[in-house]
Motif scaffolding. Structure first.
Motif, mmCIF file in Angstrom:
data_model
loop_
_atom_site.group_PDB
_atom_site.id
_atom_site.type_symbol
_atom_site.label_atom_id
_atom_site.label_comp_id
_atom_site.label_asym_id
_atom_site.label_seq_id
_atom_site.Cartn_x
_atom_site.Cartn_y
_atom_site.Cartn_z
ATOM 1 N N MET A 183 0.835 -1.201 0.000
ATOM 2 C CA MET A 183 0.000 0.000 0.000
ATOM 3 C C MET A 183 0.875 1.258 0.000
ATOM 4 O O MET A 183 0.549 2.244 -0.641
ATOM 5 C CB MET A 183 -0.904 0.030 1.243
ATOM 6 C CG MET A 183 -1.996 -1.006 1.257
ATOM 7 S SD MET A 183 -3.137 -0.870 -0.113
ATOM 8 C CE MET A 183 -4.026 0.602 0.304
ATOM 9 N N PHE A 184 2.002 1.189 0.722
ATOM 10 C CA PHE A 184 2.896 2.351 0.798
ATOM 11 C C PHE A 184 3.564 2.615 -0.548
ATOM 12 O O PHE A 184 3.708 3.740 -0.981
ATOM 13 C CB PHE A 184 3.954 2.134 1.878
ATOM 14 C CG PHE A 184 4.905 3.285 2.012
ATOM 15 C CD1 PHE A 184 4.472 4.482 2.569
ATOM 16 C CD2 PHE A 184 6.212 3.191 1.551
ATOM 17 C CE1 PHE A 184 5.334 5.568 2.671
ATOM 18 C CE2 PHE A 184 7.073 4.264 1.650
ATOM 19 C CZ PHE A 184 6.640 5.461 2.211
ATOM 20 N N ASN A 185 3.981 1.525 -1.212
ATOM 21 C CA ASN A 185 4.639 1.681 -2.514
ATOM 22 C C ASN A 185 4.199 0.560 -3.467
ATOM 23 O O ASN A 185 4.815 -0.499 -3.523
ATOM 24 C CB ASN A 185 6.166 1.666 -2.345
ATOM 25 C CG ASN A 185 6.875 1.954 -3.664
ATOM 26 O OD1 ASN A 185 6.226 2.062 -4.714
ATOM 27 N ND2 ASN A 185 8.188 2.072 -3.620
ATOM 28 N N PRO A 186 3.121 0.785 -4.218
ATOM 29 C CA PRO A 186 2.599 -0.247 -5.117
ATOM 30 C C PRO A 186 3.564 -0.657 -6.230
ATOM 31 O O PRO A 186 3.342 -1.668 -6.905
ATOM 32 C CB PRO A 186 1.330 0.400 -5.698
ATOM 33 C CG PRO A 186 0.955 1.467 -4.736
ATOM 34 C CD PRO A 186 2.256 1.973 -4.177
ATOM 35 N N GLU A 187 4.653 0.122 -6.409
ATOM 36 C CA GLU A 187 5.606 -0.231 -7.469
ATOM 37 C C GLU A 187 6.482 -1.427 -7.094
ATOM 38 O O GLU A 187 7.128 -2.036 -7.940
ATOM 39 C CB GLU A 187 6.537 0.970 -7.766
ATOM 40 C CG GLU A 187 5.823 2.228 -8.247
ATOM 41 C CD GLU A 187 4.950 1.963 -9.468
ATOM 42 O OE1 GLU A 187 5.453 1.324 -10.404
ATOM 43 O OE2 GLU A 187 3.768 2.355 -9.457
ATOM 44 N N LEU A 188 6.521 -1.749 -5.814
ATOM 45 C CA LEU A 188 7.401 -2.841 -5.366
ATOM 46 C C LEU A 188 6.854 -4.212 -5.754
ATOM 47 O O LEU A 188 5.637 -4.403 -5.816
ATOM 48 C CB LEU A 188 7.567 -2.790 -3.840
ATOM 49 C CG LEU A 188 8.252 -1.548 -3.263
ATOM 50 C CD1 LEU A 188 8.137 -1.547 -1.737
ATOM 51 C CD2 LEU A 188 9.711 -1.479 -3.683
ATOM 52 N N THR A 189 7.755 -5.145 -5.996
ATOM 53 C CA THR A 189 7.369 -6.553 -6.175
ATOM 54 C C THR A 189 7.403 -7.179 -4.789
ATOM 55 O O THR A 189 8.454 -7.184 -4.141
ATOM 56 C CB THR A 189 8.382 -7.278 -7.092
ATOM 57 O OG1 THR A 189 8.329 -6.656 -8.372
ATOM 58 C CG2 THR A 189 8.075 -8.762 -7.219
ATOM 59 N N VAL A 190 6.254 -7.690 -4.341
ATOM 60 C CA VAL A 190 6.200 -8.243 -2.983
ATOM 61 C C VAL A 190 5.887 -9.744 -3.043
ATOM 62 O O VAL A 190 4.864 -10.154 -3.590
ATOM 63 C CB VAL A 190 5.160 -7.516 -2.102
ATOM 64 C CG1 VAL A 190 5.174 -8.081 -0.686
ATOM 65 C CG2 VAL A 190 5.432 -6.011 -2.072
ATOM 66 N N VAL A 191 6.801 -10.518 -2.485
ATOM 67 C CA VAL A 191 6.614 -11.972 -2.394
ATOM 68 C C VAL A 191 6.544 -12.313 -0.912
ATOM 69 O O VAL A 191 7.399 -11.883 -0.131
ATOM 70 C CB VAL A 191 7.787 -12.727 -3.069
ATOM 71 C CG1 VAL A 191 7.620 -14.238 -2.920
ATOM 72 C CG2 VAL A 191 7.896 -12.361 -4.545
ATOM 73 N N ASP A 192 5.508 -13.051 -0.541
ATOM 74 C CA ASP A 192 5.325 -13.414 0.867
ATOM 75 C C ASP A 192 5.469 -14.922 0.986
ATOM 76 O O ASP A 192 4.701 -15.667 0.378
ATOM 77 C CB ASP A 192 3.926 -12.947 1.311
ATOM 78 C CG ASP A 192 3.791 -12.910 2.812
ATOM 79 O OD1 ASP A 192 4.056 -13.944 3.443
ATOM 80 O OD2 ASP A 192 3.401 -11.854 3.350
ATOM 81 N N VAL A 193 6.450 -15.359 1.756
ATOM 82 C CA VAL A 193 6.663 -16.808 1.888
ATOM 83 C C VAL A 193 6.102 -17.276 3.229
ATOM 84 O O VAL A 193 6.285 -16.623 4.255
ATOM 85 C CB VAL A 193 8.159 -17.182 1.757
ATOM 86 C CG1 VAL A 193 8.654 -16.915 0.349
ATOM 87 C CG2 VAL A 193 9.025 -16.461 2.763
ATOM 88 N N MET A 194 5.402 -18.400 3.200
ATOM 89 C CA MET A 194 4.776 -18.871 4.447
ATOM 90 C C MET A 194 4.644 -20.382 4.459
ATOM 91 O O MET A 194 4.602 -21.025 3.413
ATOM 92 C CB MET A 194 3.403 -18.207 4.608
ATOM 93 C CG MET A 194 2.452 -18.473 3.478
ATOM 94 S SD MET A 194 0.966 -17.445 3.601
ATOM 95 C CE MET A 194 1.543 -15.936 2.863
ATOM 96 N N GLY A 195 4.559 -20.920 5.673
ATOM 97 C CA GLY A 195 4.319 -22.347 5.820
ATOM 98 C C GLY A 195 2.823 -22.605 5.877
ATOM 99 O O GLY A 195 2.011 -21.674 5.859
ATOM 100 N N ASP A 196 2.447 -23.889 5.966
ATOM 101 C CA ASP A 196 1.020 -24.228 5.943
ATOM 102 C C ASP A 196 0.290 -23.737 7.200
ATOM 103 O O ASP A 196 -0.831 -23.237 7.122
ATOM 104 C CB ASP A 196 0.808 -25.729 5.742
ATOM 105 C CG ASP A 196 1.786 -26.594 6.497
ATOM 106 O OD1 ASP A 196 2.968 -26.619 6.110
ATOM 107 O OD2 ASP A 196 1.385 -27.251 7.474
#
Ligand code: SF4
Length: 272
Positions: free
Chosen positions: A83-96
Motif C-alpha cells: 500500500m505504501f509503494n505499489p511499485e514494489l514486487t512483494v513476495v510473501d513466503v509462508m508455511g502451511d
C-alpha cells in the motif's frame, strides 16, 4: 553449485542455513530466486516477507529487501508495504500453519482484496520448527505429536481455500518438479493481483520419519508418484484422486487490483 546470478540473490554470509539436510525449503528458495531472475527483477525494488517457522527463515537468506515478521502476520506486513509503494514486487513466503491457521484470517482477506502480492505457501503438512504438531493441512490419519493416534480433523485444500476467497491466480506444484514451481511463481508474480502458489514439500524430520517417508528421497519419490496434472485430474473420479496431489494452474483471471482501486478512492477524496 548455484550460478553466480543465483548466488547474488543469496546472503551467503548467513550460510550454512538452519534447515535440516535434504529439507525441501532450499528447493523452493531456488525456484523463487530463479523466477525473480527470469523476470529481471531489481533487488532494490523486491520485497520478501515471512512469518515464523522453518520456511520463514528464507527472509534471512534472500538478498533483497526482506522482513521476518510475526507468526501468521506476514501478509499484514506485506499489505502495508504494498500500500505504501505499489511499485514494489512483494513476495510473501509462508508455511502451511502460518498461512491457514495462525494467519488464516489475513490469508482469506488478502485473497478477497486481490492485492498485488505473491504468496508462496510451502506446505509440508506439519509444524516442523516447533516439534511436529498437526497443522490444518496434515492429512487425516497421519501421525503428529499432537495426534499420536492419527489426525481426525479434515485437511484444508490451500488452493481451494484461495480460490473460494477470491485470489486471482492460484496454482500448485511440488518440490519434485522445481521447474514447474518456478514457472508458477513467475506467473504469480506477473499477475496483477493476489497470487497463491502452493508448493507441496516435506519435513522428513518431524513428519516423514513417523509417516513412512523417512528420508528426503522417499518424500521426493512420493510427490513424483502422487502428482496428477490438472487436465488428467478432470477425467478422474474422487475415489481415484484420493491421496493424489493435483498440480497445475487452477485460477488465472483478471479482477480489479486493490492498490489501484484504493488510488481511485484517494483521488476521489482529494477532489472532495
Ligand atoms: S524441521 Fe522439517 S521443515 Fe524444518 S528444516 Fe527440518 S526438515 Fe525442514
Amino acid at each position: 553449485m548455484p550460478s553466480t546470478e543465483v548466488l547474488s540473490w543469496l546472503r551467503t554470509r548467513f550460510m550454512p542455513h538452519i534447515w535440516c539436510p535434504g529439507c525441501g525449503h532450499g528447493v523452493i528458495m531456488h525456484s523463487i530466486i530463479r523466477a525473480l531472475i527470469s523476470l529481471e527483477k531489481d533487488k532494490t525494488k523486491t520485497v520478501l516477507a515471512s512469518g515464523i517457522g522453518c520456511s520463514s527463515r528464507m527472509a534471512g537468506y534472500i538478498n533483497a529487501n526482506t522482513l521476518h515478521s510475526t507468526h501468521g502476520r506476514s501478509l499484514a506486513f506485506s499489505t502495508g508495504i504494498k500500500m505504501f509503494n505499489p511499485e514494489l514486487t512483494v513476495v510473501d513466503v509462508m508455511g502451511d500453519g502460518d498461512c491457514s491457521a495462525i494467519g488464516g484470517n489475513h490469508f482469506i482477506h488478502a485473497c478477497r482484496r486481490n492485492i498485488d502480492i505473491t504468496a508462496v505457501v510451502m506446505n509440508n503438512n506439519i509444524y516442523g520448527m516447533t516439534g511436529g504438531q498437526a497443522s490444518p493441512t496434515t492429512p487425516v490419519g497421519a501421525w503428529a505429536t499432537t495426534a499420536p493416534w492419527g489426525v481426525v480433523d479434515p485437511a484444508f485444500d490451500i488452493c481451494k481455500l484461495a480460490e473460494g476467497a477470491g485470489a486471482s491466480y492460484v496454482a500448485r506444484s511440488t518440490i519434485a518438479n522445481p521447474k514447474q514451481a518456478e514457472s508458477f511463481i513467475k506467473n504469480g508474480i506477473k499477475n496483477k493481483g493476489f497470487s497463491v502458489v502452493e508448493i507441496v514439500t516435506h519435513c522428513h524430520t518431524q513428519f516423514g520419519r513417523k509417516n513412512n517417508r523417512k528420508l528426503p528421497i522417499d518424500n521426493y519419490n512420493f510427490f513424483k508418484d502422487a502428482s496428477v496434472p490438472l487436465t488428467k485430474a478432470k477425467t478422474m473420479t474422487s475415489e481415484e484422486l484420493a491421496g493424489k496431489i493435483v498440480v497445475g494452474e487452477f485460477v488465472d483471471k483478471k479482477t480489479p487490483e486493490y492498490t489501484e482501486q484504493y488510488k481511485k478512492v484517494i483521488e476521489k477524496a482529494q477532489r472532495g
